[in-house]
Design an enzyme around this catalytic site. Structure first.
Site, PDB file in Angstrom:
ATOM      1  N   ALA A 102      -3.320  -3.409  30.571  1.00 52.73           N
ATOM      2  CA  ALA A 102      -2.151  -3.712  29.579  1.00 52.73           C
ATOM      3  C   ALA A 102      -0.738  -4.064  30.015  1.00 52.73           C
ATOM      4  CB  ALA A 102      -1.766  -2.300  28.820  1.00 52.73           C
ATOM      5  N   GLY A 134      -6.868  -1.797  31.145  1.00 49.90           N
ATOM      6  CA  GLY A 134      -7.102  -2.395  29.964  1.00 49.90           C
ATOM      7  C   GLY A 134      -7.949  -3.592  30.184  1.00 49.90           C
ATOM      8  N   GLU A 141     -11.180  -2.287  30.420  1.00 49.03           N
ATOM      9  CA  GLU A 141     -11.813  -1.925  29.405  1.00 49.03           C
ATOM     10  C   GLU A 141     -12.239  -3.009  28.443  1.00 49.03           C
ATOM     11  OE1 GLU A 141      -7.913   0.193  28.701  1.00 49.03           O
ATOM     12  OE2 GLU A 141      -9.424   2.029  28.170  1.00 49.03           O
ATOM     13  N   GLU A 187      -4.757   4.239  34.999  1.00 49.12           N
ATOM     14  CA  GLU A 187      -3.680   4.509  34.271  1.00 49.12           C
ATOM     15  C   GLU A 187      -3.324   5.910  34.633  1.00 49.12           C
ATOM     16  OE1 GLU A 187      -6.381   2.832  33.222  1.00 49.12           O
ATOM     17  OE2 GLU A 187      -6.293   1.977  31.523  1.00 49.12           O
TER      18      GLU A 187
HETATM   19  N1  3HC Z   1       2.103  -4.668  33.197  1.00 46.80           N
HETATM   20  C1  3HC Z   1       3.173  -5.555  33.447  1.00 46.80           C
HETATM   21  N2  3HC Z   1       3.472  -6.209  34.650  1.00 46.80           N
HETATM   22  C2  3HC Z   1       2.826  -5.983  35.623  1.00 46.80           C
HETATM   23  C3  3HC Z   1       1.344  -5.306  35.329  1.00 46.80           C
HETATM   24  C4  3HC Z   1       1.066  -4.752  34.291  1.00 46.80           C
HETATM   25  N3  3HC Z   1       0.040  -4.098  33.994  1.00 46.80           N
HETATM   26  N4  3HC Z   1       0.814  -5.246  36.574  1.00 46.80           N
HETATM   27  C5  3HC Z   1       1.529  -5.841  37.347  1.00 46.80           C
HETATM   28  N5  3HC Z   1       2.621  -6.312  36.795  1.00 46.80           N
HETATM   29  C6  3HC Z   1       3.836  -7.241  37.418  1.00 46.80           C
HETATM   30  C7  3HC Z   1       4.496  -6.361  38.739  1.00 46.80           C
HETATM   31  O1  3HC Z   1       5.519  -5.575  37.837  1.00 46.80           O
HETATM   32  C8  3HC Z   1       5.155  -7.508  39.312  1.00 46.80           C
HETATM   33  O2  3HC Z   1       6.172  -7.968  38.718  1.00 46.80           O
HETATM   34  P1  3HC Z   1       7.445  -8.802  39.556  1.00 46.80           P
HETATM   35  O3  3HC Z   1       6.967  -9.688  40.264  1.00 46.80           O
HETATM   36  O4  3HC Z   1       8.369  -9.025  38.378  1.00 46.80           O
HETATM   37  O5  3HC Z   1       7.899  -7.445  40.260  1.00 46.80           O
HETATM   38  C9  3HC Z   1       4.009  -8.670  39.236  1.00 46.80           C
HETATM   39  O6  3HC Z   1       3.093  -8.272  38.146  1.00 46.80           O
HETATM   40  C10 3HC Z   1       3.113  -8.689  40.518  1.00 46.80           C
HETATM   41  O7  3HC Z   1       2.788  -7.366  40.857  1.00 46.80           O
HETATM   42  P2  3HC Z   1       2.381  -6.576  42.352  1.00 46.80           P
HETATM   43  O8  3HC Z   1       3.656  -6.939  42.913  1.00 46.80           O
HETATM   44  O9  3HC Z   1       2.119  -5.370  41.927  1.00 46.80           O
HETATM   45  O10 3HC Z   1       1.205  -7.459  42.686  1.00 46.80           O
HETATM   46  P3  3HC Z   1       0.064  -7.238  43.581  1.00 46.80           P
HETATM   47  O11 3HC Z   1      -0.777  -8.435  43.835  1.00 46.80           O
HETATM   48  O12 3HC Z   1       0.783  -6.470  44.929  1.00 46.80           O
HETATM   49  O13 3HC Z   1      -0.785  -6.224  42.746  1.00 46.80           O
HETATM   50  C11 3HC Z   1      -1.904  -5.315  40.948  1.00 46.80           C
HETATM   51  C12 3HC Z   1      -1.610  -6.643  41.536  1.00 46.80           C
HETATM   52  C13 3HC Z   1      -3.013  -4.717  41.776  1.00 46.80           C
HETATM   53  C14 3HC Z   1      -2.601  -5.788  39.859  1.00 46.80           C
HETATM   54  C15 3HC Z   1      -0.733  -4.391  40.778  1.00 46.80           C
HETATM   55  O14 3HC Z   1       0.267  -5.111  40.206  1.00 46.80           O
HETATM   56  C16 3HC Z   1      -1.191  -3.269  39.797  1.00 46.80           C
HETATM   57  O15 3HC Z   1      -1.596  -2.325  40.382  1.00 46.80           O
HETATM   58  N6  3HC Z   1      -0.738  -3.294  38.531  1.00 46.80           N
HETATM   59  C17 3HC Z   1      -0.790  -2.212  37.706  1.00 46.80           C
HETATM   60  C18 3HC Z   1      -2.310  -2.062  37.110  1.00 46.80           C
HETATM   61  C19 3HC Z   1      -2.441  -0.837  36.166  1.00 46.80           C
HETATM   62  O16 3HC Z   1      -1.771  -0.003  36.319  1.00 46.80           O
HETATM   63  N7  3HC Z   1      -3.064  -1.425  34.907  1.00 46.80           N
HETATM   64  C20 3HC Z   1      -3.131  -0.243  34.095  1.00 46.80           C
HETATM   65  C21 3HC Z   1      -2.032  -0.536  32.966  1.00 46.80           C
HETATM   66  S1  3HC Z   1      -1.926   0.429  31.653  1.00 46.80           S
HETATM   67  C22 3HC Z   1      -3.467   0.269  30.599  1.00 46.80           C
HETATM   68  O17 3HC Z   1      -3.985  -1.019  30.829  1.00 46.80           O
HETATM   69  C23 3HC Z   1      -3.440   1.041  29.520  1.00 46.80           C
HETATM   70  C24 3HC Z   1      -4.376   0.632  28.940  1.00 46.80           C
HETATM   71  O18 3HC Z   1      -5.568   1.497  28.933  1.00 46.80           O
HETATM   72  C25 3HC Z   1      -4.484   0.710  27.320  1.00 46.80           C
END
Ligand code: 3HC
Ligand code: NAI
Length: 703
Positions: A70, A109, A112, A132
């Site tokens: 998400a 997400g 999911e 998450e």
């Molecule tokens: N939402 C918004 N922005 C995100 C994001 C997300 N889920 N994931 C990454 N970004 C952004 C980062 O903030 C960063 O932005 P910036 O360049 O402005 O600083 C950019 O994307 C690149 O991210 P990284 O520097 O972390 O890139 P990497 O290549 O090192 O890593 C990744 C990529 C493994 C995808 C890592 O970004 C990551 O772990 N992201 C989060 C994944 C996550 O937690 N997903 C779950 C979200 S909660 C959810 O899905 C709820 C659902 O169940 C309803």
């Protein structure tokens, strides 16, 4: 391909027919986060897929990854339809096979969405996961209910409660991925979908299936084991409960609970703090002057000088990441001892299941021990980790200047010394910087990168990139005594010593911070590091610590002598309070003419915590740290600050600078200790009624 036709096309989502297979592709750089526009594109595509001309659907992404979750930035804002759950339901309801084609990382997400598909195929390098929990949340779009139904509740527990990703090959073994596709992923996924149609393969809507039979005793045992590592955070246990619901409740009820849990967690302080930490870590990677077009220098070979505590750990970090490292110690015995410790540490990790034998063998093969200084000659980067002594470091950097090839990055792991003074002895100060690792360096993730006056931007970028490759979280800081982390710790240390003499016991001092969630109290930390370390530093610097000196003279050197501020039983690290230490502190206080008093827990805690925050305010004011969130990253990854509190500056903002300044003024007045007086920057924030974060965002750091 027989027929390829573009149906919908906007910059974010497109659909095309490949024969009778509808290929849905999102393109929302950088990570295809499932923001509103993406959800809408997917929802429209699901509707288009209802057409009788469509036999099957493939969901894929352009760019570097499948949906990585998400859009975290949307949390806390009013929800916009369609919600992710709606999108997933729409695909799951289709009466034709839907296949997710995963590359990069299908996270949160994103996974999911894939779980709402009937089948999942993946590129060999792909990873899937539900991270998450690391944001203080739980999967909120059916992940906790569908993954257990797919792979079993016990197998789903680990990935959901720890948030650790699963590589494609392992995911296939677990049954979460149906096929690994070599070569073109979307083509492979289309072929896979066509075969499903041809074979009349069954649809597999997970919401309509029961989880495989679960041994509940085994489930509870596995959950208890995982939760032991959750350090007081709320989300891990909520995640475990949600997974349990997948076997004990019907799908619809499990989903209802999942929603309730999600809404509760997402509005809670812990999740806010953990989301702050996520963005803070990424913000730390942005450094003025180090723009996108600055190219890092290639680091194909490294040398580490000194095979002691730090040199060994640093070597392991990079050898594990696949970089050949020559570890050089002029003392052959120290070199031999250092290599033995490295091997022992690797084998211990292997025994715990953290690394395979092949991985350990590979890492060890990357390490070349040497007693010959000339072996620095072919290194692209040298990290010096010899004794903390300016004259020695200067001599070494002069020698490095003479021996290293042009362009070699010269880094010092000094924890206190002036990097500019070290750089000045070389003819190439632009190539010199500090890389301050934390002990144990193979485990601790923080890396303070100390930018010297003359450090070149590409050198800084090289250190940051190589640090990241070695599994570290790099934070750029400026030159000053102790840099950021230790300088704040020094300020707190002064209060620790004063509080003991004024009337607090070691248990009260440590307890105030462990109760807050810190991994360890300051005196427990001293006992672990060894009281001889601080004593030796005081001999050199002339700093005063009469209690520490007395303990040292009694031969109480901490855990290694089974006695320090506490007692320790053989083989145990659990501190046992010692009345002898209480008596010693009382005696020293009397000798110094200090009248002891009862000090309440609030004062102990606030003087320890707020003195650090006051020092941090000075650090920000001086520009030693670039932004308050960098200080949070430093404390979260290097000093065991509780994740659920978001770091010292996030915490400071939550209680407000005005409150902190007010309390510090009271303590300064009551004790006469002017070190407790709010610094001008903190006082200004207090007066303006603003926060560190707001002030940084407004771009007005200076007092
Ligand atoms: N939402 C918004 N922005 C995100 C994001 C997300 N889920 N994931 C990454 N970004 C952004 C980062 O903030 C960063 O932005 P910036 O360049 O402005 O600083 C950019 O994307 C690149 O991210 P990284 O520097 O972390 O890139 P990497 O290549 O090192 O890593 C990744 C990529 C493994 C995808 C890592 O970004 C990551 O772990 N992201 C989060 C994944 C996550 O937690 N997903 C779950 C979200 S909660 C959810 O899905 C709820 C659902 O169940 C309803
Ligand atoms: P250590 O005493 O464990 O190891 C130092 C090693 O350097 C010894 O093996 C010694 O033989 C070797 N050495 C001395 N002179 C040398 C030379 N000319 N060439 C090659 N090797 C030489 O020290 P430790 O704890 O590893 O510290 C090293 C550096 O790291 C210091 O600058 C220290 O301040 C810094 N540091 C230490 C931390 C810690 O927790 N121990 C944390 C962060 C930084």
């Amino acid at each position: 391909m027989s027929r390829e036709e573009k149906l919908v096309s906007d910059p974010i989502s497109s659909t095309r027919m490949v024969g009778r297979v509808l290929v849905v592709e999102s393109d929302n750089p950088p990570v295809n986060a499932l923001g509103h526009a993406v959800r809408k594109g997917l929802h429209d595509a699901a509707k288009a897929a209802e057409s009788p001309d469509v036999d099957a659907v493939v969901i894929a992404c352009k760019g570097r990854t499948f949906h990585a979750g998400a859009d975290i930035r949307e949390f806390g804002k009013p929800p916009q339809a369609p919600g992710l759950g709606e999108v997933i339901d729409a695909f799951e309801a289709l009466q034709k096979p839907v296949v997710a084609a995963i590359h990069g990382t299908a996270l949160g997400g994103g996974l999911e969405v894939a779980l709402g598909c009937d089948y999942r195929v993946a590129a060999p390098s792909a990873k899937i996961g539900l991270p998450e929990v690391k944001l203080g949340l739980l999967p909120g779009a059916g992940g906790t209910q569908r993954l257990p139904r797919l792979i079993g509740a016990v197998a789903a527990l680990g990935p959901i409660v720890t948030g650790e990703p699963i590589p494609a090959k392992k995911a296939k073994e677990m049954g979460a991925i149906d096929e690994i596709i070599e070569g073109d992923l979307v083509e492979g996924a289309v072929a896979f979908a066509r075969k499903l149609v041809a074979d009349k393969a069954p649809l597999r809507p997970l919401s309509k299936m029961d989880a495989p039979k679960t041994d509940m005793a085994a489930f509870d045992e596995a959950a208890a084991k995982l939760l032991r590592r959750s350090r007081g955070l709320k989300a891990p246990s909520v995640n475990a409960q949600a997974v349990k619901n997948a076997v004990t409740l019907p799908f619809a009820e499990g989903m209802k609970k999942e929603r309730e849990y999600f809404l509760d967690l997402v509005s809670g302080e812990e999740s806010k703090a953990q989301r702050h930490a996520f963005f803070a870590e990424r913000e730390a990677a942005k450094v003025p002057g180090v723009t996108k077009d600055v190219k890092a220098r290639p680091i194909n070979k490294m040398a580490v000088l000194g095979a002691g505590t730090m040199g060994g750990g640093i070597t392991m970090s990079f050898a594990s990441a696949g970089i050949p490292v020559t570890i050089i110690d002029l003392n052959p015995e120290a070199l031999d001892r250092g290599m033995k410790i490295i091997e022992k540490n690797y084998r211990a990790t292997q025994a715990r299941g953290g690394l395979t034998e092949a991985q350990v063998d590979k890492a060890l093969a990357n390490i070349t021990p040497s007693s010959n200084f000339d072996d620095v000659a072919d290194a692209d980067m040298v990290i010096e980790a010899v004794f903390e002594n300016m004259d020695l470091k200067k001599k070494i950097f002069k020698d490095l200047d003479a021996k290293c090839k042009p362009g070699c990055v010269l880094a010092s792991n000094t924890s206190t010394l002036d990097v500019d003074e070290i750089a000045a002895v070389t003819s190439r100060p632009q190539d010199v910087l500090g890389m301050h690792f934390f002990s144990p360096a193979n485990v601790m993730r923080l890396l303070e990168i100390v930018r010297g006056d003359k450090t070149a931007p590409d050198v800084l970028k090289t250190a940051m990139e190589v640090g990241k490759k070695g599994g570290k979280v790099p934070v750029v800081v400026g030159v000053c005594y102790g840099f950021v982390g230790n300088r704040m710790l020094h300020a707190r240390g002064a209060q620790v010593r004063k509080l003991l003499l004024e009337g607090a016991s070691p248990v009260e001092v440590d307890g105030a911070l462990t109760k807050f969630g810190m991994a360890m109290g300051p005196l427990q930390m001293s006992d672990m590091a060894g009281l001889d370390v601080g004593w030796r530093i005081r001999q050199e610097t002339g700093a005063k610590d009469p209690v520490g000196d007395a303990l040292h003279e009694m031969g109480r050197h901490g855990q290694k002598t089974k006695a320090g501020y506490y007692l320790y039983e053989e083989g145990s690290r659990t501190p046992i309070p010692d009345p002898e230490v209480d008596a010693l502190i009382a005696k020293v206080a009397k000798e110094q003419g200090i009248k002891r008093r009862e000090i309440d827990e609030k004062e102990v805690f606030e003087r320890l915590m707020f003195s650090m925050i006051n020092e941090a305010a000075k650090i920000l004011d001086e520009g030693i740290a670039l932004r308050p969130s960098d200080i949070d990253v430093i404390y979260l990854y290097g000093y065991g600050f509780p994740m659920g509190k978001g770091g010292p500056m996030f915490y400071a903002d939550s209680v407000t600078p005005a409150y902190i300044a007010d309390r510090l003024n009271i303590y300064a007045d009551n004790t006469g200790d002017e070190e407790l007086r709010p610094c001008p920057y903190l006082a200004r924030l207090a007066e303006q009624g603003t926060t560190f974060a707001a002030d940084a965002a407004a771009g007005s750091k200076a007092a």
